[in-house]
Scaffold this motif. Structure first.
Motif, PDB file in Angstrom:
ATOM      1  N   UNK A  51       0.544  -1.077  -0.003  1.00 26.01           N
ATOM      2  CA  UNK A  51      -0.014  -0.265   0.140  1.00 26.01           C
ATOM      3  C   UNK A  51       1.093   1.043  -0.165  1.00 26.01           C
ATOM      4  N   UNK A  52       0.948   1.873  -0.342  1.00 26.35           N
ATOM      5  CA  UNK A  52       1.880   3.360  -0.981  1.00 26.35           C
ATOM      6  C   UNK A  52       0.895   4.428  -0.014  1.00 26.35           C
ATOM      7  N   UNK A  53       0.921   5.788  -0.344  1.00 27.41           N
ATOM      8  CA  UNK A  53       0.244   7.099  -0.465  1.00 27.41           C
ATOM      9  C   UNK A  53       0.927   8.135  -0.786  1.00 27.41           C
ATOM     10  N   UNK A  54       0.468   8.643  -1.072  1.00 25.36           N
ATOM     11  CA  UNK A  54       1.039  10.288  -1.254  1.00 25.36           C
ATOM     12  C   UNK A  54       0.050  11.430  -0.654  1.00 25.36           C
ATOM     13  N   UNK A  55       0.348  11.195   0.567  1.00 25.35           N
ATOM     14  CA  UNK A  55      -0.583  12.152   1.286  1.00 25.35           C
ATOM     15  C   UNK A  55      -2.159  11.778   1.030  1.00 25.35           C
ATOM     16  N   UNK A  56      -3.282  12.477  -0.213  1.00 31.00           N
ATOM     17  CA  UNK A  56      -4.526  11.541   0.128  1.00 31.00           C
ATOM     18  C   UNK A  56      -4.198  10.912  -0.350  1.00 31.00           C
ATOM     19  N   UNK A  57      -3.870  10.690  -2.080  1.00 31.80           N
ATOM     20  CA  UNK A  57      -4.267   9.689  -2.765  1.00 31.80           C
ATOM     21  C   UNK A  57      -2.985   8.390  -2.630  1.00 31.80           C
ATOM     22  N   UNK A  58      -3.908   7.511  -2.385  1.00 39.04           N
ATOM     23  CA  UNK A  58      -3.586   6.281  -1.721  1.00 39.04           C
ATOM     24  C   UNK A  58      -4.210   4.763  -2.939  1.00 39.04           C
ATOM     25  N   UNK A  59      -2.937   3.737  -2.495  1.00 34.57           N
ATOM     26  CA  UNK A  59      -3.527   2.860  -4.071  1.00 34.57           C
ATOM     27  C   UNK A  59      -2.248   1.703  -3.956  1.00 34.57           C
ATOM     28  N   UNK A  60      -2.833   0.454  -4.094  1.00 30.47           N
ATOM     29  CA  UNK A  60      -1.712  -0.618  -4.086  1.00 30.47           C
ATOM     30  C   UNK A  60      -0.827  -0.961  -5.160  1.00 30.47           C
ATOM     31  N   UNK A  61       0.219  -1.160  -4.548  1.00 34.90           N
ATOM     32  CA  UNK A  61       1.303  -1.431  -5.928  1.00 34.90           C
ATOM     33  C   UNK A  61       1.906  -2.686  -5.893  1.00 34.90           C
ATOM     34  N   UNK A  62       1.978  -3.149  -6.952  1.00 35.47           N
ATOM     35  CA  UNK A  62       2.202  -4.688  -7.182  1.00 35.47           C
ATOM     36  C   UNK A  62       4.037  -4.403  -7.384  1.00 35.47           C
ATOM     37  N   UNK A  63       4.764  -3.618  -7.667  1.00 31.93           N
ATOM     38  CA  UNK A  63       6.237  -3.331  -7.301  1.00 31.93           C
ATOM     39  C   UNK A  63       6.186  -3.008  -9.697  1.00 31.93           C
ATOM     40  N   UNK A  64       6.000  -3.234 -10.140  1.00 34.02           N
ATOM     41  CA  UNK A  64       5.484  -2.710 -11.475  1.00 34.02           C
ATOM     42  C   UNK A  64       4.806  -1.649 -11.940  1.00 34.02           C
ATOM     43  N   UNK A  65       3.610  -1.749 -11.471  1.00 31.53           N
ATOM     44  CA  UNK A  65       1.921  -0.526 -11.467  1.00 31.53           C
ATOM     45  C   UNK A  65       1.355  -1.053 -10.587  1.00 31.53           C
ATOM     46  N   UNK A  66       0.600   0.481 -10.820  1.00 30.64           N
ATOM     47  CA  UNK A  66      -0.591  -0.148  -9.824  1.00 30.64           C
ATOM     48  C   UNK A  66      -1.730  -0.704 -10.314  1.00 30.64           C
TER      49      UNK A  66
END
Length: 178
Positions: free
Chosen positions: A62-77
């Protein structure tokens, strides 16, 4: 008022009474009403799901850039994680899963007690064609085929009940409550 409007719309006779759905329905049973109220005692078991508590495949993050949060598989969202209105709490409202590229193919909705309560499958145009309602054990209990308009209740008795539309389901819920 909502109940009265439903009954008027369905041309159903009614009497005015006061009830509490949380305590007046049998406590250890799930009813069709459960999926509309989400207030039965079992739905309150658990705690809010935080974005970094999401179950993800091994090596995903799980990655977050402040408000934007997403799941990342190592290569892409792989998914967007949409947080509740109170962004500072960092609790999950829904997860929008991607198919090819960043086209959303399904959405998992989480209730405030941290368990997935609904999954919507989307068409290529982004419209929901199937809503799957889940209980706390993550079992499918109600299927809503949106384009065809019918619903299937997968009851605990092992017999599926098919409703021709929301109106018929609403009548069944009201009959169960009343």
């Amino acid at each position: 008022d909502r109940l009265q409007k439903y009954l008027d719309k369905l041309s159903q006779p009614y009497r005015v009474f006061v009830t509490n759905l949380e305590t007046d329905l049998a406590q250890q049973t799930e009813s069709l009403a459960t999926f509309f109220t989400q207030k039965d005692p079992a739905s309150k078991i658990g705690k809010p799901l935080f974005f970094n508590d999401l179950a993800v495949p091994e090596l995903w993050e799980c990655w977050t850039l402040g408000i934007t949060t997403y799941l990342f598989d190592g290569e892409e969202r792989r998914a967007n994680v949409v947080l509740r209105e109170d962004i500072l709490s960092r609790t999950v409202d829904r997860v929008e899963w991607f198919g090819q590229g960043e086209e959303i193919v399904s959405i998992d909705v989480y209730n405030r007690y941290g368990w997935r309560s609904k999954q919507s499958l989307l068409t290529e145009a982004g419209q929901s064609y199937l809503d799957i309602y889940l209980n706390r054990q993550q079992e499918e209990v109600l299927l809503h085929y949106i384009q065809d308009g019918y619903l299937i209740d997968q009851g605990s008795e092992g017999r599926d009940r098919i409703f021709s539309g929301r109106e018929e389901l609403t009548k069944a819920v009201l009959n169960q409550i009343l």
